[in-house]
Write a protein that holds these residues in place. Sequence first.
Motif, PDB file in Angstrom:
ATOM      1  N   PRO A  51      36.569  53.831  54.284  1.00 39.73           N
ATOM      2  CA  PRO A  51      36.235  54.669  53.125  1.00 39.73           C
ATOM      3  C   PRO A  51      36.459  53.938  51.809  1.00 39.73           C
ATOM      4  CG  PRO A  51      38.343  55.342  54.062  1.00 39.73           C
ATOM      5  CD  PRO A  51      37.758  54.348  55.002  1.00 39.73           C
ATOM      6  N   VAL A  52      35.712  54.348  50.810  1.00 38.42           N
ATOM      7  CA  VAL A  52      35.901  53.819  49.463  1.00 38.42           C
ATOM      8  C   VAL A  52      36.331  54.962  48.557  1.00 38.42           C
ATOM      9  CG1 VAL A  52      34.237  51.967  49.767  1.00 38.42           C
ATOM     10  CG2 VAL A  52      33.469  54.167  48.870  1.00 38.42           C
ATOM     11  N   SER A  53      36.848  54.604  47.398  1.00 36.54           N
ATOM     12  CA  SER A  53      37.347  55.594  46.462  1.00 36.54           C
ATOM     13  C   SER A  53      36.222  56.475  45.923  1.00 36.54           C
ATOM     14  CB  SER A  53      38.049  54.894  45.305  1.00 36.54           C
ATOM     15  OG  SER A  53      38.413  55.813  44.300  1.00 36.54           O
ATOM     16  N   LYS A  54      36.591  57.697  45.526  1.00 33.02           N
ATOM     17  CA  LYS A  54      35.644  58.607  44.880  1.00 33.02           C
ATOM     18  C   LYS A  54      35.472  58.296  43.397  1.00 33.02           C
ATOM     19  CE  LYS A  54      36.036  62.646  47.927  1.00 33.02           C
ATOM     20  NZ  LYS A  54      36.768  62.002  49.025  1.00 33.02           N
ATOM     21  N   ALA A  55      36.211  57.338  42.884  1.00 36.58           N
ATOM     22  CA  ALA A  55      36.048  56.942  41.483  1.00 36.58           C
ATOM     23  C   ALA A  55      34.641  56.403  41.252  1.00 36.58           C
ATOM     24  CB  ALA A  55      37.085  55.895  41.106  1.00 36.58           C
ATOM     25  N   GLU A  56      34.193  56.468  39.986  1.00 39.16           N
ATOM     26  CA  GLU A  56      32.858  55.958  39.684  1.00 39.16           C
ATOM     27  C   GLU A  56      32.732  54.476  39.990  1.00 39.16           C
ATOM     28  OE1 GLU A  56      30.964  56.974  36.000  1.00 39.16           O
ATOM     29  OE2 GLU A  56      32.112  58.830  35.830  1.00 39.16           O
ATOM     30  N   ARG A  57      33.843  53.766  39.833  1.00 37.38           N
ATOM     31  CA  ARG A  57      33.804  52.326  40.091  1.00 37.38           C
ATOM     32  C   ARG A  57      35.097  51.905  40.732  1.00 37.38           C
ATOM     33  NH1 ARG A  57      33.821  47.260  36.081  1.00 37.38           N
ATOM     34  NH2 ARG A  57      35.171  48.656  34.930  1.00 37.38           N
ATOM     35  N   SER A  58      35.004  50.975  41.666  1.00 36.89           N
ATOM     36  CA  SER A  58      36.180  50.386  42.289  1.00 36.89           C
ATOM     37  C   SER A  58      36.201  48.898  42.009  1.00 36.89           C
ATOM     38  CB  SER A  58      36.169  50.617  43.806  1.00 36.89           C
ATOM     39  OG  SER A  58      36.293  51.991  44.124  1.00 36.89           O
ATOM     40  N   VAL A  59      37.395  48.401  41.678  1.00 39.22           N
ATOM     41  CA  VAL A  59      37.581  46.978  41.394  1.00 39.22           C
ATOM     42  C   VAL A  59      38.609  46.441  42.381  1.00 39.22           C
ATOM     43  CG1 VAL A  59      38.380  45.278  39.705  1.00 39.22           C
ATOM     44  CG2 VAL A  59      37.030  47.259  38.957  1.00 39.22           C
ATOM     45  N   TYR A  60      38.282  45.337  43.050  1.00 40.19           N
ATOM     46  CA  TYR A  60      39.190  44.705  44.004  1.00 40.19           C
ATOM     47  C   TYR A  60      39.525  43.321  43.478  1.00 40.19           C
ATOM     48  CZ  TYR A  60      36.995  48.387  46.740  1.00 40.19           C
ATOM     49  OH  TYR A  60      36.503  49.598  47.169  1.00 40.19           O
ATOM     50  N   PHE A  61      40.754  43.149  42.985  1.00 36.25           N
ATOM     51  CA  PHE A  61      41.142  41.858  42.441  1.00 36.25           C
ATOM     52  C   PHE A  61      41.301  40.808  43.535  1.00 36.25           C
ATOM     53  CE2 PHE A  61      42.347  44.614  38.889  1.00 36.25           C
ATOM     54  CZ  PHE A  61      41.861  43.882  37.813  1.00 36.25           C
ATOM     55  N   GLY A  62      41.632  41.231  44.737  1.00 37.58           N
ATOM     56  CA  GLY A  62      41.643  40.311  45.869  1.00 37.58           C
ATOM     57  C   GLY A  62      42.795  39.334  45.910  1.00 37.58           C
ATOM     58  N   TYR A  63      43.920  39.674  45.321  1.00 35.02           N
ATOM     59  CA  TYR A  63      45.049  38.748  45.323  1.00 35.02           C
ATOM     60  C   TYR A  63      45.813  38.803  46.638  1.00 35.02           C
ATOM     61  CZ  TYR A  63      44.364  37.866  40.390  1.00 35.02           C
ATOM     62  OH  TYR A  63      43.818  37.482  39.191  1.00 35.02           O
ATOM     63  N   SER A  64      46.460  37.688  46.951  1.00 35.74           N
ATOM     64  CA  SER A  64      47.358  37.638  48.098  1.00 35.74           C
ATOM     65  C   SER A  64      48.689  38.268  47.717  1.00 35.74           C
ATOM     66  CB  SER A  64      47.588  36.195  48.527  1.00 35.74           C
ATOM     67  OG  SER A  64      48.281  35.488  47.486  1.00 35.74           O
ATOM     68  N   LYS A  65      49.526  38.510  48.718  1.00 38.23           N
ATOM     69  CA  LYS A  65      50.833  39.094  48.457  1.00 38.23           C
ATOM     70  C   LYS A  65      51.652  38.202  47.538  1.00 38.23           C
ATOM     71  CE  LYS A  65      54.805  41.133  50.826  1.00 38.23           C
ATOM     72  NZ  LYS A  65      55.400  41.450  52.155  1.00 38.23           N
ATOM     73  N   SER A  66      51.579  36.884  47.751  1.00 39.64           N
ATOM     74  CA  SER A  66      52.369  35.956  46.924  1.00 39.64           C
ATOM     75  C   SER A  66      51.886  35.940  45.479  1.00 39.64           C
ATOM     76  CB  SER A  66      52.307  34.541  47.514  1.00 39.64           C
ATOM     77  OG  SER A  66      50.960  34.069  47.555  1.00 39.64           O
ATOM     78  N   ALA A  67      50.587  36.187  45.279  1.00 43.70           N
ATOM     79  CA  ALA A  67      50.035  36.129  43.926  1.00 43.70           C
ATOM     80  C   ALA A  67      50.522  37.281  43.053  1.00 43.70           C
ATOM     81  CB  ALA A  67      48.516  36.120  43.968  1.00 43.70           C
ATOM     82  N   VAL A  68      50.978  38.373  43.680  1.00 43.62           N
ATOM     83  CA  VAL A  68      51.486  39.494  42.889  1.00 43.62           C
ATOM     84  C   VAL A  68      53.000  39.624  43.031  1.00 43.62           C
ATOM     85  CG1 VAL A  68      49.326  40.773  42.862  1.00 43.62           C
ATOM     86  CG2 VAL A  68      50.911  41.104  44.764  1.00 43.62           C
TER      87      VAL A  68
END
Length: 380
Positions: A51-68
Amino acid sequence: MSPRRIKVLQLQNYYNVNASDLAEQIIQALPTDRYEVTTAFLRGRPGPGEPVSKAERSVYFGYSKSAVSGLRLRALWALYRHCRAEGYDAVIAHRFKPVNMLMLLNRWLRLSACIGVAHGFGEYDRSFRCWVARQLVTPAWRLVGVSRAVRDYLIGANAGFTPANTRQINNAIDISRAEGLQHPAEQARAMLGLPADAFVFGAIGRLVPVKGHIHLLRAFARVKDAHPQALLAIIGEGRGRPELEAAIAELGLEGRALLLGARDDALQYVRGFDAFVMPSLSEGLPLALLEGMSGRLPVIGSDIPSLKPILEDCGGRIFPSGRHEVLAERLAEVLALSPEARRAEGERAYQYLCRAHSIEDFRRQYRELLIELLEGAGRD
């Protein structure tokens, strides 16, 4: 010309969109004619068919666990550029990392409507985190605890969160949806392979140690001989299955304690239970307990901070976390109830659920909180 819609960013640490996702319920609280909502995830993205969000737009930054983790400089810079480019009017951040990142970035973004949602405990146990939060929290921020216990934890953490800037908005479920999904008792039992004439204690949750299922098995072993008609059924899957299977064999519970595996929308089966048990050792957002209440069942749970206030308020039965011998006493108490008393106890739990945890109230409170912040900033 119609006024510009209010632009809202909802930021989460990792992708996890499902029917009971409360972040999705916040989106549904904001009418699309007045609000333009973007949902963003620092980590992860949906796979095929997910499933995807019901928001008008979804943004996936795609970072790894270490990157955050740690300083998160690259992720901070990308998030800052995104926010500047989009010109958001408000942000809603869930859990520690997104809240911390937006608190830091808001020194430059200067958004005047910011909501940070805490879903559990422990995020502000470290003194350094508390010190940082005290430096960064501004009048633009409101922190939300998803229960009375989480709100009290935030206020007591010495992290700059006070009764003035911290709110309680109870976690909730869509009760109408839940009831619409639930099968009648006989049908639910047939679908789960449970006998029609048994007394069934039910539990729903991942098979991981923190859910406390081992203590539930040990408690049930203490009452099974005196109540040969009683069964224990656990819906869920996880890495703890081998340990639980070994315990079932050791305790002589074969055929009496059933691990039913994972089921989509497990709440559809709750009417197949006679009582609902939640033996968790730790829990941030106890939606499974609310789902049990939606089936008008007596509820039993541990005294951990996120469960105890709910159980106290709904008339449920409480035992000390990890104390299987006391849990056994609670199971025996429910077994001793007449069918009429059991139905009355389940009805009390259901009425409490409707008063304190309805999705309509949940949506309204988030909408009103956002309006309060925007009006304070002269934006709404």
